[in-house]
Design a protein around this motif. Structure first.
Motif, PDB file in Angstrom:
ATOM      1  N   PHE A 218       0.882  -1.147   0.047  1.00 38.62           N
ATOM      2  CA  PHE A 218      -0.054  -0.460  -0.114  1.00 38.62           C
ATOM      3  C   PHE A 218       0.723   1.107   0.003  1.00 38.62           C
ATOM      4  CE2 PHE A 218      -3.983  -1.786   1.293  1.00 38.62           C
ATOM      5  CZ  PHE A 218      -4.769  -2.321   0.277  1.00 38.62           C
ATOM      6  N   SER A 219       2.057   1.431   1.116  1.00 38.78           N
ATOM      7  CA  SER A 219       2.489   2.561   0.898  1.00 38.78           C
ATOM      8  C   SER A 219       3.433   3.317  -0.429  1.00 38.78           C
ATOM      9  CB  SER A 219       3.210   2.254   2.155  1.00 38.78           C
ATOM     10  OG  SER A 219       4.734   1.892   2.318  1.00 38.78           O
ATOM     11  N   ALA A 220       3.853   1.269  -1.014  1.00 37.74           N
ATOM     12  CA  ALA A 220       4.717   2.480  -2.294  1.00 37.74           C
ATOM     13  C   ALA A 220       3.872   2.236  -3.307  1.00 37.74           C
ATOM     14  CB  ALA A 220       5.238   0.383  -2.754  1.00 37.74           C
ATOM     15  N   PHE A 221       2.807   2.221  -2.927  1.00 34.47           N
ATOM     16  CA  PHE A 221       1.677   2.321  -4.143  1.00 34.47           C
ATOM     17  C   PHE A 221       1.841   4.163  -3.488  1.00 34.47           C
ATOM     18  CE2 PHE A 221      -2.515   2.485  -6.813  1.00 34.47           C
ATOM     19  CZ  PHE A 221      -2.275   1.629  -8.208  1.00 34.47           C
ATOM     20  N   ARG A 222       1.043   3.980  -2.424  1.00 38.33           N
ATOM     21  CA  ARG A 222       0.648   5.516  -2.449  1.00 38.33           C
ATOM     22  C   ARG A 222       1.586   6.538  -2.953  1.00 38.33           C
ATOM     23  NH1 ARG A 222      -1.916   8.002   2.637  1.00 38.33           N
ATOM     24  NH2 ARG A 222      -2.852   6.009   2.464  1.00 38.33           N
ATOM     25  N   GLN A 223       2.900   5.982  -2.730  1.00 43.58           N
ATOM     26  CA  GLN A 223       4.425   6.650  -2.790  1.00 43.58           C
ATOM     27  C   GLN A 223       4.325   6.964  -4.324  1.00 43.58           C
ATOM     28  OE1 GLN A 223       5.418   7.946  -0.363  1.00 43.58           O
ATOM     29  NE2 GLN A 223       5.060   6.071   1.478  1.00 43.58           N
ATOM     30  N   GLY A 224       4.016   6.016  -4.702  1.00 47.66           N
ATOM     31  CA  GLY A 224       4.188   6.444  -6.554  1.00 47.66           C
ATOM     32  C   GLY A 224       4.396   5.128  -7.075  1.00 47.66           C
ATOM     33  N   GLU A 225       5.064   3.875  -6.778  1.00 45.45           N
ATOM     34  CA  GLU A 225       5.687   2.910  -6.984  1.00 45.45           C
ATOM     35  C   GLU A 225       5.025   2.430  -8.264  1.00 45.45           C
ATOM     36  OE1 GLU A 225       8.165   1.673  -3.538  1.00 45.45           O
ATOM     37  OE2 GLU A 225       8.307   3.391  -2.473  1.00 45.45           O
ATOM     38  N   ALA A 226       3.582   2.404  -8.612  1.00 43.34           N
ATOM     39  CA  ALA A 226       3.492   1.704  -9.446  1.00 43.34           C
ATOM     40  C   ALA A 226       2.112   2.721  -9.718  1.00 43.34           C
ATOM     41  CB  ALA A 226       2.660   0.282  -8.658  1.00 43.34           C
ATOM     42  N   ASP A 227       1.330   1.822 -11.257  1.00 42.94           N
ATOM     43  CA  ASP A 227       0.664   2.903 -12.089  1.00 42.94           C
ATOM     44  C   ASP A 227      -0.591   1.714 -12.008  1.00 42.94           C
ATOM     45  OD1 ASP A 227       2.893   4.239 -13.084  1.00 42.94           O
ATOM     46  OD2 ASP A 227       3.377   2.750 -14.008  1.00 42.94           O
ATOM     47  N   ILE A 228      -0.285   0.371 -11.658  1.00 42.18           N
ATOM     48  CA  ILE A 228      -1.461  -0.574 -11.423  1.00 42.18           C
ATOM     49  C   ILE A 228      -1.299  -1.888 -10.571  1.00 42.18           C
ATOM     50  CG2 ILE A 228      -2.946  -2.280 -12.420  1.00 42.18           C
ATOM     51  CD1 ILE A 228      -2.237  -1.237 -15.160  1.00 42.18           C
ATOM     52  N   LEU A 229      -2.840  -1.415  -9.212  1.00 46.19           N
ATOM     53  CA  LEU A 229      -2.397  -2.816  -7.746  1.00 46.19           C
ATOM     54  C   LEU A 229      -3.771  -3.186  -8.645  1.00 46.19           C
ATOM     55  CD1 LEU A 229      -1.654  -2.841  -5.539  1.00 46.19           C
ATOM     56  CD2 LEU A 229      -3.268  -1.596  -4.561  1.00 46.19           C
ATOM     57  N   ILE A 230      -3.244  -4.785  -8.420  1.00 50.77           N
ATOM     58  CA  ILE A 230      -4.835  -6.009  -8.549  1.00 50.77           C
ATOM     59  C   ILE A 230      -4.597  -6.749  -7.795  1.00 50.77           C
ATOM     60  CG2 ILE A 230      -5.084  -7.867  -9.679  1.00 50.77           C
ATOM     61  CD1 ILE A 230      -2.680  -6.547 -11.980  1.00 50.77           C
TER      62      ILE A 230
END
Ligand code: ADP
Ligand code: ZN
Ligand code: ZN
Length: 746
Positions: A537-549
């Motif tokens: 979650f925090s990686a995604f929140r920091q913009g480390e990915a474009d798509i979360l499945i």
């Protein structure tokens, strides 16, 4: 409880035996002052020493040899106030023994005598240094997130802080090491002096709807009698602020307030808000607390030092001396139902406690359960309070429904429709984030026609039939079976088969379809390691990915501001669960997903893929029309005699020998049928049939579904049948588990 008589009346904790017999024990001289009603003691029983609960004092009816209490377990009574009465009510309502109910009630406390200190973390720099400190952390976004959370509240523990910032405790430790956070030890009996009891949170001006709701609740609380409200407010309508004001009104009346939230992951944000407003008056109870912390909180609640209680399901048993208010946030959530052991529903317990205490219950939801909605209707016992608008006037996101049958027709047999594919590309182009949401994979296999969307249902129960290894389609309620058709009976298509893709397949196809996109996956496989959930979650929140499945777990309680697109891969897996609540769950899920989208500055869009675009749970969810959903679903429930118009119980039989199991379940059915005809023929006994999860850990599972309009009678009939079956042991072999009004039948 009786207070006179020389002998202690004790319910002995005879696990596994459903007996509520009271035994008399003499109180040894050295324990005279300490053994009280509600005490937990050790008593000799047979050749053993067992735990027991003192329920009163008196004399045995006959002359029996009375033995002596061997010792006392807790230094003070653990079952105080209304709790003994609640235990008796639970034993009646959920068909368990009173001792089991006692055990459940005191479980949140734990038998810990040591009272360790608890450390709360606070920023260790003056307010005007904040910008400086934050800019120093530009390259440590996780640490910055932790600091921001620490600044919001009146102190969280290391673990709570990490959870609030969606990172690991190691990030918190780094800040402590760097001297940016300092730990303050809190004695077991409360927060340190100086922590202002009133809290320092700013109170927003209420809007007219909130104001009306608060006034009505506060008036009921001040009145001092029992009352129940359904607070029906769209996501973002400011329900939490109503809760906070209602709690203040309970405090003003000299009473305590309990607020329940559905999941631990939601508590950190709430803890912050509550501590801001009520400071040291807040106690937190949930299962992730260390035993010492839990004990501290339990004591503070019992002694009235912490009149504002916040917690998950079991916090409903908190030992407040004079509860005045019970709030249940997201009251429709199935997590409020305990799903093993004693299958109580926290909403029901709260209502019962409120009745005993003359307190007020507030049930809050954007998608109330049908049970609560019915009770808040005309002439019902709940009063309905509405918050129909979002606080910030931000529109609810646009929801588009994509017809997968059309995709099939035009030759696209992939997981992603063309609409979803191009929407994802659009986000990739703009540097915005996408969430691809896959409902939990069906635990049983649904057969569906991919050309017309037909799912075969049981004509009697209206439950989707599931495909079994024996090659038959089967109803899990009544055991109706039929052959798997070779062609769709509606449109004669050959594409009628079981379906459902896992997250892994979605990830593979996403990598093929969106080459170069940075993709993350979160499901029970990829997140089994502790803490990896928060890391993703925090990686995604920091913009480390474009798509979360991901599955269900990504739909809940998360404000991910960078997400502007949510794709629901397949709404049908939930819609066709073999459960009478399937449509309700689908509606709630879609509404929740939509409510979480576009919370940041950017506008959100939701794309729902389905083979049944005309189903009312999808059409109503797509226009955020809760009442439209109830208008369609209520008549279905009524016609088929399902809750909320009836009560339904599941009797689960398990055994490692399937033949013995079938025989036993069949016998139980006969006995139930016989008892039912003696009492009332409005009770329906369905089955026996294999449970949707027909085998777990080598044990086979079969079930009976029993439903009837009156809960008391339903319970009595089941109770009588259990007693009959008990007499037939050991010839009758299976273990039995009863769930009254289950939230799901697996
Ligand atoms: P809900 O629980 O109904 O989904 P929240 O309680 O999360 O909604 O409220 C949404 C947001 O609106 C929160 O950020 C909250 O602080 C804010 N808010 C609530 N009431 C008011 C108000 N009267 N004025 C301004 N902001 C408010
Ligand atoms: Zn068809
Ligand atoms: Zn059926």
């Amino acid at each position: 409880m009786k207070q006179n008589g020389p002998y202690a009346e004790i319910i002995v904790d005879l696990t596994a035996r459903r007996t509520d017999r009271v035994f008399h024990y003499a109180v040894p001289a050295d324990l005279k002052d300490r053994v009280k009603p509600g005490s937990r003691v050790l008593v000799p029983f047979g050749g053993r020493r067992l735990a027991g609960y003192v329920v009163g004092f008196g004399f045995p009816e006959r002359d029996v040899k009375v033995r002596e209490i061997a010792g006392i377990i807790d230094e003070e009574p653990v079952l105080t106030g209304d709790l003994p009465e609640i235990a008796r009510w639970m034993a009646e309502s959920y068909l368990c023994s009173t001792a089991e109910a006692f055990g459940r009630i005191i479980a949140p406390r734990l038998a810990v005598k040591a009272t360790r200190e608890v450390k709360l973390l606070r920023p260790a720099f003056p307010d005007d240094k904040l910008q400086e400190v934050l800019s120093g952390l530009k390259h440590a976004p996780k640490q910055a997130a932790v600091l921001r959370e620490a600044l919001r509240g009146a102190g969280l523990t290391r673990k709570e802080l990490a959870a609030a910032a969606q990172t690991s405790p190691a990030t918190v430790d780094a800040l402590v090491k760097a001297g940016l956070l300092e730990a303050k030890a809190v004695p077991p009996s409360g927060l340190p002096g100086g922590g202002s009891a009133a809290g320092s949170g700013m109170m927003p001006l209420l809007n007219p709807d909130q104001d009306k709701a608060v006034k009505e609740i506060a008036q009921a609380v001040a009145g001092g009698g029992f009352g129940a409200f359904l607070l029906y407010g769209v996501t973002g309508s400011g329900k939490t602020e109503v809760y906070l004001r209602a709690i203040a009104s309970a405090l003003a009346a000299g009473r305590q307030a309990v607020t329940l939230v559905p999941e631990i992951s939601l508590t950190p944000q709430m803890i912050g808000l509550f501590r801001e407003r009520f400071g040291a008056l807040v106690a937190v109870l949930h299962s992730a607390l260390a035993p010492g912390e839990r004990y501290r909180e339990w004591r503070r609640i019992k002694e009235g030092q912490a009149p504002v209680v916040l917690g998950t399901r079991s916090a409903v048993f908190a030992p407040m001396p004079g509860p005045g208010l019970f709030i249940i946030d997201e009251e429709h959530e199935p997590t409020y139902k305990q799903d093993d052991h004693i299958r109580y529903h926290a909403r029901e317990v709260a209502l019962k406690r409120a009745q005993l205490a003359g307190a007020v219950v507030v049930l809050g939801s954007a998608t109330p359960s049908l049970e609560s909605w019915l009770r808040a209707g005309r002439g019902g016992p709940y009063r309905l309070l509405r918050l129909p608008h979002r606080v910030d006037e931000r529109p609810l996101p646009k929801v588009c429904v994509v017809d997968l049958r059309q995709e099939m027709k035009e030759g696209n047999r992939g997981i992603f429709s063309r609409a979803l594919t191009s929407a994802v590309f659009e986000r990739l182009g703009k540097g915005e984030q996408t969430l691809l949401f896959l409902n939990r994979r069906g635990y049983s296999t649904i057969v569906m026609c991919r050309e017309c969307g037909l799912v075969l249902k049981c004509v009697r129960c209206d439950i989707s039939l599931s495909y079994h290894l024996d090659g038959l389609l089967r109803c899990h309620y009544c055991n109706y079976t039929t052959d798997l058709p070779g062609l769709c009976p509606r449109c004669a298509s050959r594409y009628i088969r079981h379906f459902g893709a896992g997250t892994q397949r979605v990830e593979e196809e996403a990598r093929r379809t969106f080459p170069g996109a940075r993709i993350m996956r979160m499901d029970s496989d990829s997140t089994s390691r502790k803490g990896s959930h928060e890391r993703i979650f925090s990686a995604f929140r920091q913009g480390e990915a474009d798509i979360l499945i991901g599955t269900q777990m990504i739909a809940k309680g998360l404000d991910l501001p960078g997400i502007t697109l949510v794709g629901v891969i397949n709404a049908d897996t939930t819609l066709h669960m073999p459960d009478f609540r399937a449509a309700e769950r689908t509606f709630q899920l879609l509404t929740q997903v939509a409510g979480r989208t576009g919370r940041g500055e950017l506008h959100g869009e939701v794309l729902v893929q389905t083979y049944c675009p005309e189903h009312y749970s999808i059409t109503t969810a797509s226009i955020h029309d809760c009442e439209g959903f109830y208008r369609s679903e209520m008549p279905v429930r009524r016609a088929l005699g399902y809750p909320p118009y009836s009560h339904l119980a599941r009797l689960l039989f398990t055994h490692d020998d399937e033949e013995e199991l079938k025989k036993g379940a069949g016998l139980a059915k006969e006995i139930l049928d016989k008892i039912v005809t003696e009492h009332d023929d409005l009770i329906d006994v369905l089955g026996p049939a294999p449970a949707p999860l027909s085998k777990i850990k080598g044990r086979f599972r079969w079930q009976l579904v029993v439903k009837g309009p009156r809960r008391g009678l339903l319970r009595d009939v089941i109770k009588e049948s259990l007693e009959e079956l008990q007499k037939l042991r050991p010839a009758f072999k299976p273990a039995i588990n009863v769930d009254i009004n289950p939230q799901g039948i697996l």
